[in-house]
Design a protein around this motif. Structure first.
Motif, PDB file in Angstrom:
ATOM      1  N   PHE A 137      62.153 -16.732  38.741  1.00 36.38           N
ATOM      2  CA  PHE A 137      60.703 -15.669  38.410  1.00 36.38           C
ATOM      3  C   PHE A 137      59.980 -16.735  37.433  1.00 36.38           C
ATOM      4  O   PHE A 137      58.866 -16.877  37.391  1.00 36.38           O
ATOM      5  CB  PHE A 137      61.242 -14.759  37.076  1.00 36.38           C
ATOM      6  N   ASP A 138      60.379 -17.561  36.067  1.00 29.65           N
ATOM      7  CA  ASP A 138      59.409 -18.625  35.628  1.00 29.65           C
ATOM      8  C   ASP A 138      59.079 -19.390  36.659  1.00 29.65           C
ATOM      9  O   ASP A 138      58.031 -19.314  36.144  1.00 29.65           O
ATOM     10  CB  ASP A 138      60.183 -19.405  34.523  1.00 29.65           C
TER      11      ASP A 138
ATOM     12  N   LEU B 154      57.795 -18.978  39.543  1.00 29.51           N
ATOM     13  CA  LEU B 154      56.475 -17.819  39.629  1.00 29.51           C
ATOM     14  C   LEU B 154      55.640 -17.072  38.815  1.00 29.51           C
ATOM     15  O   LEU B 154      54.100 -17.267  39.478  1.00 29.51           O
ATOM     16  CB  LEU B 154      57.583 -16.189  40.713  1.00 29.51           C
ATOM     17  N   LEU B 155      55.705 -16.884  37.997  1.00 26.63           N
ATOM     18  CA  LEU B 155      54.897 -16.640  36.304  1.00 26.63           C
ATOM     19  C   LEU B 155      54.241 -18.294  36.369  1.00 26.63           C
ATOM     20  O   LEU B 155      52.475 -17.856  36.112  1.00 26.63           O
ATOM     21  CB  LEU B 155      55.322 -16.157  35.310  1.00 26.63           C
TER      22      LEU B 155
ATOM     23  N   ALA C 104      52.998  -8.773  36.628  1.00 24.71           N
ATOM     24  CA  ALA C 104      52.527 -10.004  36.762  1.00 24.71           C
ATOM     25  C   ALA C 104      51.592 -10.204  37.973  1.00 24.71           C
ATOM     26  O   ALA C 104      50.363  -9.641  38.131  1.00 24.71           O
ATOM     27  CB  ALA C 104      53.126 -10.452  36.128  1.00 24.71           C
TER      28      ALA C 104
ATOM     29  N   TRP D  79      55.911 -13.367  28.882  1.00 22.48           N
ATOM     30  CA  TRP D  79      56.562 -14.590  29.139  1.00 22.48           C
ATOM     31  C   TRP D  79      57.246 -15.362  28.153  1.00 22.48           C
ATOM     32  O   TRP D  79      57.710 -16.231  28.205  1.00 22.48           O
ATOM     33  CB  TRP D  79      56.248 -14.704  30.589  1.00 22.48           C
TER      34      TRP D  79
ATOM     35  N   VAL E  51      57.484  -9.158  36.584  1.00 25.58           N
ATOM     36  CA  VAL E  51      57.354  -9.690  37.444  1.00 25.58           C
ATOM     37  C   VAL E  51      56.520  -9.086  38.390  1.00 25.58           C
ATOM     38  O   VAL E  51      55.214  -9.363  38.917  1.00 25.58           O
ATOM     39  CB  VAL E  51      57.906 -10.872  38.320  1.00 25.58           C
TER      40      VAL E  51
ATOM     41  N   ARG F 158      63.208  -8.120  33.711  1.00 25.39           N
ATOM     42  CA  ARG F 158      62.384  -9.346  34.422  1.00 25.39           C
ATOM     43  C   ARG F 158      62.336  -8.645  36.355  1.00 25.39           C
ATOM     44  O   ARG F 158      60.623  -9.255  36.488  1.00 25.39           O
ATOM     45  CB  ARG F 158      63.532 -10.513  34.511  1.00 25.39           C
TER      46      ARG F 158
ATOM     47  N   TRP G 111      51.078  -9.987  30.388  1.00 18.67           N
ATOM     48  CA  TRP G 111      52.469 -10.601  31.402  1.00 18.67           C
ATOM     49  C   TRP G 111      51.910 -12.288  30.790  1.00 18.67           C
ATOM     50  O   TRP G 111      53.637 -12.682  30.624  1.00 18.67           O
ATOM     51  CB  TRP G 111      52.241 -10.766  31.942  1.00 18.67           C
TER      52      TRP G 111
END
Length: 122
Positions: free
Chosen positions: A12-13, A15-16, A105, A82, A102, A98, A78
Motif C-alpha cells: 500500500f505504501d 502504491l501511495l 487515493a 498517509w 488506497v 488501508r 490522502w
C-alpha cells in the motif's frame, strides 16, 4: 515488506509513493494551482484528524469516524493522511481500512486527472 524508521512499509505504501508524483504531475500539467492548494489544505485537515483520533484512542474518548477520515482522503487529503499513518502509527495496520484508503487515493487521482482534462489540461 521492510520496516522503515517511520514504521511498517508495505505494498500500500509503495502504491501511495507512486501516486504522489502522479498527482503532482497531473496538477502541474493542468496548470491549476487550486489542486495544490486543495491537497495542502485537506492534507493538513487529515493530519489534524488523525492526531485527534489517535489521542482519543489512547485516552478512551470519542473517536473520529473512519468514514470521516476516508472522506477527507478522497477529497485530496490522502498525502497528509498517509504521512499521519506513518508518523503516528495510527490506522497503519488495519488492512480493511488501508484498502479503502488506497481506493480513495486512487479515486482522487483519477478524479483530478479527469477534471484537469475537462478544465483544459493537456
Amino acid at each position: 515488506m521492510a520496516d522503515t524508521v517511520m514504521g511498517r512499509f508495505d505494498l500500500f505504501d509503495l502504491l501511495l509513493l507512486v501516486l504522489l508524483p502522479v498527482a503532482a504531475i497531473i496538477a502541474l500539467r493542468a496548470g491549476l494551482p487550486l489542486f495544490g492548494i486543495a491537497y495542502a489544505l485537506f492534507s493538513a485537515i487529515a493530519l489534524l484528524l488523525y492526531w485527534h483520533d489517535k489521542r482519543r484512542a489512547v485516552r478512551g474518548g470519542r473517536r473520529v469516524p473512519e468514514a470521516t477520515l476516508q472522506t477527507v482522503a478522497l477529497l485530496g487529503g490522502w498525502p497528509g493522511a498517509w504521512i499521519a499513518q506513518q508518523l503516528l502509527r495510527h490506522k497503519s495496520r488495519k488492512a480493511a481500512f488501508r484498502a479503502v484508503f488506497v481506493a480513495c487515493a486512487l479515486l482522487n487521482v483519477a478524479g483530478i486527472a479527469w477534471l484537469s482534462g475537462q478544465l483544459g489540461g493537456h
